[in-house]
Design an enzyme around this catalytic site. Structure first.
Site, PDB file in Angstrom:
ATOM      1  N   HIS A   1      44.748  39.084  37.878  1.00 22.40           N
ATOM      2  CA  HIS A   1      43.411  39.362  38.410  1.00 22.40           C
ATOM      3  C   HIS A   1      42.603  40.034  37.296  1.00 22.40           C
ATOM      4  O   HIS A   1      42.889  41.165  36.928  1.00 22.40           O
ATOM      5  CB  HIS A   1      43.494  40.265  39.643  1.00 22.40           C
ATOM      6  CG  HIS A   1      44.191  39.616  40.799  1.00 22.40           C
ATOM      7  ND1 HIS A   1      43.551  38.762  41.676  1.00 22.40           N
ATOM      8  CD2 HIS A   1      45.489  39.658  41.201  1.00 22.40           C
ATOM      9  CE1 HIS A   1      44.424  38.323  42.579  1.00 22.40           C
ATOM     10  NE2 HIS A   1      45.610  38.853  42.311  1.00 22.40           N
TER      11      HIS A   1
ATOM     12  N   ARG B   1      39.248  40.320  37.532  1.00 21.91           N
ATOM     13  CA  ARG B   1      38.179  41.028  38.260  1.00 21.91           C
ATOM     14  C   ARG B   1      36.754  40.659  37.845  1.00 21.91           C
ATOM     15  O   ARG B   1      35.815  41.101  38.477  1.00 21.91           O
ATOM     16  CB  ARG B   1      38.344  42.549  38.149  1.00 21.91           C
ATOM     17  CG  ARG B   1      39.645  43.081  38.698  1.00 21.91           C
ATOM     18  CD  ARG B   1      39.745  42.894  40.194  1.00 21.91           C
ATOM     19  NE  ARG B   1      40.923  43.566  40.748  1.00 21.91           N
ATOM     20  CZ  ARG B   1      41.720  43.005  41.653  1.00 21.91           C
ATOM     21  NH1 ARG B   1      41.475  41.802  42.107  1.00 21.91           N
ATOM     22  NH2 ARG B   1      42.761  43.670  42.121  1.00 21.91           N
TER      23      ARG B   1
ATOM     24  N   ASN C   1      39.851  35.262  43.272  1.00 25.18           N
ATOM     25  CA  ASN C   1      39.190  36.168  44.233  1.00 25.18           C
ATOM     26  C   ASN C   1      38.258  37.160  43.548  1.00 25.18           C
ATOM     27  O   ASN C   1      38.375  38.367  43.691  1.00 25.18           O
ATOM     28  CB  ASN C   1      40.218  36.888  45.102  1.00 25.18           C
ATOM     29  CG  ASN C   1      41.154  37.766  44.300  1.00 25.18           C
ATOM     30  OD1 ASN C   1      41.308  37.593  43.093  1.00 25.18           O
ATOM     31  ND2 ASN C   1      41.790  38.719  44.966  1.00 25.18           N
TER      32      ASN C   1
ATOM     33  N   ASP D   1      44.611  33.140  46.662  1.00 24.86           N
ATOM     34  CA  ASP D   1      45.416  34.361  46.564  1.00 24.86           C
ATOM     35  C   ASP D   1      44.662  35.602  47.023  1.00 24.86           C
ATOM     36  O   ASP D   1      43.500  35.801  46.689  1.00 24.86           O
ATOM     37  CB  ASP D   1      45.906  34.587  45.144  1.00 24.86           C
ATOM     38  CG  ASP D   1      46.759  35.841  45.061  1.00 24.86           C
ATOM     39  OD1 ASP D   1      47.805  35.869  45.703  1.00 24.86           O
ATOM     40  OD2 ASP D   1      46.337  36.808  44.398  1.00 24.86           O
TER      41      ASP D   1
ATOM     42  N   HIS E   1      54.234  35.226  44.257  1.00 24.59           N
ATOM     43  CA  HIS E   1      54.910  36.500  44.506  1.00 24.59           C
ATOM     44  C   HIS E   1      55.910  36.514  45.673  1.00 24.59           C
ATOM     45  O   HIS E   1      55.730  37.213  46.667  1.00 24.59           O
ATOM     46  CB  HIS E   1      53.913  37.644  44.681  1.00 24.59           C
ATOM     47  CG  HIS E   1      52.678  37.330  45.484  1.00 24.59           C
ATOM     48  ND1 HIS E   1      52.722  36.786  46.732  1.00 24.59           N
ATOM     49  CD2 HIS E   1      51.359  37.494  45.188  1.00 24.59           C
ATOM     50  CE1 HIS E   1      51.489  36.632  47.179  1.00 24.59           C
ATOM     51  NE2 HIS E   1      50.642  37.049  46.260  1.00 24.59           N
TER      52      HIS E   1
ATOM     53  N   ASN F   1      50.559  44.035  47.885  1.00 30.96           N
ATOM     54  CA  ASN F   1      50.701  42.926  48.831  1.00 30.96           C
ATOM     55  C   ASN F   1      51.197  41.683  48.095  1.00 30.96           C
ATOM     56  O   ASN F   1      50.529  41.226  47.173  1.00 30.96           O
ATOM     57  CB  ASN F   1      49.349  42.641  49.501  1.00 30.96           C
ATOM     58  CG  ASN F   1      49.496  41.673  50.647  1.00 30.96           C
ATOM     59  OD1 ASN F   1      50.593  41.443  51.139  1.00 30.96           O
ATOM     60  ND2 ASN F   1      48.389  41.083  51.064  1.00 30.96           N
TER      61      ASN F   1
ATOM     62  N   ASP G   1      50.904  39.339  38.819  1.00 33.58           N
ATOM     63  CA  ASP G   1      49.986  39.778  39.884  1.00 33.58           C
ATOM     64  C   ASP G   1      49.274  41.064  39.462  1.00 33.58           C
ATOM     65  O   ASP G   1      49.033  41.961  40.277  1.00 33.58           O
ATOM     66  CB  ASP G   1      50.719  39.964  41.223  1.00 33.58           C
ATOM     67  CG  ASP G   1      49.742  39.984  42.403  1.00 33.58           C
ATOM     68  OD1 ASP G   1      48.521  39.811  42.195  1.00 33.58           O
ATOM     69  OD2 ASP G   1      50.206  40.181  43.540  1.00 33.58           O
TER      70      ASP G   1
ATOM     71  N   HIS H   1      42.635  48.331  39.916  1.00 31.96           N
ATOM     72  CA  HIS H   1      41.737  48.969  40.879  1.00 31.96           C
ATOM     73  C   HIS H   1      41.227  50.273  40.296  1.00 31.96           C
ATOM     74  O   HIS H   1      41.991  50.997  39.647  1.00 31.96           O
ATOM     75  CB  HIS H   1      42.467  49.275  42.192  1.00 31.96           C
ATOM     76  CG  HIS H   1      42.813  48.048  42.976  1.00 31.96           C
ATOM     77  ND1 HIS H   1      41.866  47.260  43.585  1.00 31.96           N
ATOM     78  CD2 HIS H   1      44.001  47.453  43.220  1.00 31.96           C
ATOM     79  CE1 HIS H   1      42.458  46.241  44.186  1.00 31.96           C
ATOM     80  NE2 HIS H   1      43.758  46.328  43.977  1.00 31.96           N
TER      81      HIS H   1
END
Lengths: 308, 428
Positions: B57, B59, B89, B149, B229, B275, B302, B306
């Protein structure tokens, strides 16, 4: 005792007996007196930090702190996970800056008191006044106190807890504390309302209330929210109360000296009938009174006792 | 500029020299003459093909406060990766040719690793209508992997159609296997610990039910399914059975599911909230065996950055996800190599060759370290160890679950098409 009260598991058997004995002293010192105030916590600040409405618990803690002459601040920070508003951390830092000695916290998130106690945000003692579906340790202490008063001792006594164990912080704390005190606890609920892994808890479980009641020294009815039926935990409120409600017929199955508890607020007609709730073997109102003594004892031991 | 790497142990074998020239490996052998190349001493170091991450990710666009394509690929390079698959995402979601081309171009401009954008399966990840998968494939980003995802393509018909549709361009559907109704409000692995902590459970069956359905769908329409995952023993068993039957199925496991267990949730520290959730030691053991025997094809990070405020809060309020790029190889060394489950050739297979093949990386990644191949490689000191300090990470975010832990191995250098992106363990 530890610096914080976050879980009933924080209390060793000696700790638990100390809190119960201290509660009894608090009762003696205040009952029947015109001036119920003790000077013990004069000059100390207790903050009631409530992220979730609970008039009963907040009032009980407030009264307990005031009877010990502490300064009490009620800090209502209602918020949901969706609209977080001020963060738990910022609220904690604010309280720390104001000089709180003890934070009594009620929160919708399990573990929030644990975060307050161990994230390094604040130095004060933290008392869990109910967090999510985790624990409510002072409720368990007041239940144990009430049981001890009526049964003489909790050790070896058979206590039945009935209802929505899955979502109940009261049940979790009670199982832990009553087991520590030597009671034989049996949880009774439909299988949908028992947590996965409950077989590892220090208690028995049953799906059949009648067979358990005949041997019980006390039965504690948990609040069951009607809305749970919409999530398929049970088919209807009627079916729930037929199978797991405490009505007059079931009440008659109990041994003669058994008592009935409920942490409140009750759903009369759902988990308990009015007839049973108002009977002379119901100690539900007395639980509220005892709650104040128990919370006095907890505040006293955390703020004055343990650190001297 | 050409580079001569002296005495590296390719895949852990005998020391050898590698000459990198004009984006390619020009020569591999003993005592290669430097011919004006810059010489770097790799005594005691392993040489592995550049690592390929199927699940990153980055972002950007949308959450540049958490990570950007530039910082994310810097983290990738420091972790030994030369290619990363950027998940869809973002905000806006990578569900159009425009967005995937933007992400691809940002990767090219940054130059630290090849960015292979993953396209969304459904518009806005909403699980209702297919995104324009063909347009993303035909774009400059040449998308081959599609995934919602973060969300599961839970509608069985939509999943079937997506699998069928991507057959036209050799695409693969990478499924985030999570039955949504069984996991509403879920916070951690469902089990005794979750019950005790009062955290809503995420049951293994919610993953396994989707994996079972999807391997059957993939077999039925004969199209490629990739399971993201994998986190439970049951999923490993289902995938093993599917492969035995010859179904076109691949799978990945994250480093954190190979290393960590649900017990960490008892701290209520959201650093460990992820997750799918951390599972039990029994699941970890099954995942390791599954990766070792090839049931699980790839390690994928993964990597999920954050910002601090999304983790420095109550568990329920915190975001799911952990950083992974800069620690992945070390975690794989600790859990798979140092335990004897996988040798370094196996690591290269699971972290480079197979993920590159699944992502259809066009022969430039995941290739053996041999003359004529693209010069994508990483030099690793397996004897080193380091204490993880989140402040030293290149990622913009700090949410590593390994804070303060000592992990083995260190990436010393990474080469992307013959050009160093990392030298002496630092960005070049």
């Amino acid at each position: 005792m530890k610096d914080h009260l976050l879980s009933a598991a924080d209390l060793s058997r000696d700790d638990a007996i100390l809190v119960l004995d201290t509660s009894a002293e608090m009762a003696q010192l205040t009952e029947g007196r015109s001036v119920k105030k003790l000077p013990t916590l004069r000059g100390r600040a207790v903050v009631n930090l409530f992220f979730e409405d609970s008039t009963r618990t907040r009032t009980s803690f407030e009264l307990a702190a005031k009877r010990l002459s502490a300064d009490v601040v009620n800090f209502s920070a209602k918020g949901s996970s969706v609209s977080k508003g001020e963060s738990l951390k910022d609220t904690a830092l604010t309280l720390e800056a104001m000089g709180a000695d003890c934070v009594v916290v009620r929160h919708w998130a399990s573990g929030a008191p644990h975060r307050l106690a161990y994230s390094g945000w604040i130095r004060s003692s933290v008392v869990n006044a109910g967090d999510g579906t985790h624990e409510h340790p002072t409720q368990a202490i007041l239940d144990a106190y009430t049981l001890r008063k009526h049964l003489g001792s909790v050790d070896g006594r058979r206590i039945t807890i009935v209802g929505d164990v899955l979502h109940s912080r009261v049940a979790r704390s009670n199982v832990l504390l009553l087991a520590t005190l030597g009671a034989e606890v049996t949880l009774v609920a439909p299988p949908t309302l028992l947590p996965v892994g409950v077989e590892h808890w220090p208690c028995q479980t049953s799906y059949d209330l009648d067979s358990v009641l005949v041997k019980a020294d006390a039965v504690m009815m948990l609040r069951v929210q009607r809305e749970r039926m919409n999530a398929a935990f049970f088919p209807s409120a009627r079916e729930y109360s037929r199978r797991y409600g405490l009505d007059a017929r079931r009440f008659a199955l109990l041994p003669d000296d058994a008592v009935v508890l409920h942490p409140g607020p009750m759903n009369r007609g759902m988990e308990i009938t009015a007839e049973v709730a108002d009977s002379d073997r119901s100690v539900i109102v007395e639980q509220v009174t005892n709650g104040v003594y128990v919370r006095m004892a907890v505040l006293y031991l955390l703020l004055a006792g343990g650190r001297e | 500029m050409s580079w001569l790497i002296r005495g590296a142990r390719v895949l852990g074998g005998e020391p050898t020299d590698l000459l990198l020239d004009d984006e390619r490996i020009a020569d591999v052998g003993r005592r290669i003459s430097s011919r004006g190349a810059t010489v770097t001493d790799a005594d005691g170091l392993l040489a592995l093909p550049g690592l390929v991450d199927l699940h990153t990710h980055l972002r950007e666009p949308g959450r540049e406060d958490a990570e950007t394509v530039e910082t994310g690929t810097q983290a990738a390079a420091l972790g030994g990766f030369t290619a990363v698959h950027a998940m869809a995402n973002t905000d806006p979601v990578a569900d159009t040719a425009g967005v995937v081309e933007q992400v691809w171009r940002l990767g090219r401009e940054a130059g630290y690793a090849d960015v292979r954008p993953v396209g969304a399966v459904t518009m806005d990840l909403a699980g209702e209508r297919l995104a324009e998968l063909g347009a993303m494939t035909d774009s400059a980003a040449t998308v081959r992997v599609f995934s919602d995802d973060g969300r599961c393509v839970s509608d069985a018909v939509l999943m079937r159609r997506a699998l069928e549709y991507v057959k036209a361009f050799d695409g693969v559907i990478a499924q985030h296997a999570q039955e949504p109704r069984l996991t509403e409000g879920a916070q951690m692995n469902e089990g005794e610990l979750a019950g005790r902590l009062g955290l809503r459970g995420w049951p293994s069956v919610a993953e396994e039910a989707i994996v079972a359905r999807d391997v059957l769908l993939a077999a039925h329409v004969q199209s490629r399914l990739h399971v993201c995952h994998v986190s439970t023993r049951g999923s490993v068993e289902i995938i093993r059975l599917a492969k035995e039957r010859g179904f076109p199925v691949t799978a990945e496991v994250t480093p954190h599911h190979l290393a960590l267990t649900e017990d960490l949730a008892a701290t209520y520290d959201p650093r460990y909230k992820v997750n799918p959730p951390l599972r039990r030691a029994d699941d970890v053991a099954a995942l390791r065996v599954g990766l070792a025997d090839g049931t699980i094809d790839a390690v994928a990070t993964d990597h999920a950055p954050h910002p601090v405020e999304d983790k420095d809060c109550e568990w329920d309020a915190a975001a799911f996800g952990m950083l992974g790029l800069e620690t992945a190889l070390s975690v794989v060394q600790e859990t798979m190599v140092d335990t004897g489950l996988l040798d370094w050739a196996g690591v290269a297979d699971r972290m480079s060759a197979r993920p590159a093949r699944i992502g259809r990386c066009d022969g430039s990644h995941g290739r053996p370290l041999a003359a004529g191949e693209s010069a994508n490689l990483v030099l690793v000191d397996p004897a080193a160890s380091r204490v993880i300090d989140s402040r030293e990470l290149a990622s913009l975010s700090r949410n590593t679950p390994y804070e303060g832990m000592t992990l083995p191995g260190r990436v010393v250098a990474t080469f992307l098409r013959g050009r160093p992106t990392v030298l002496d363990g630092k960005l070049a």
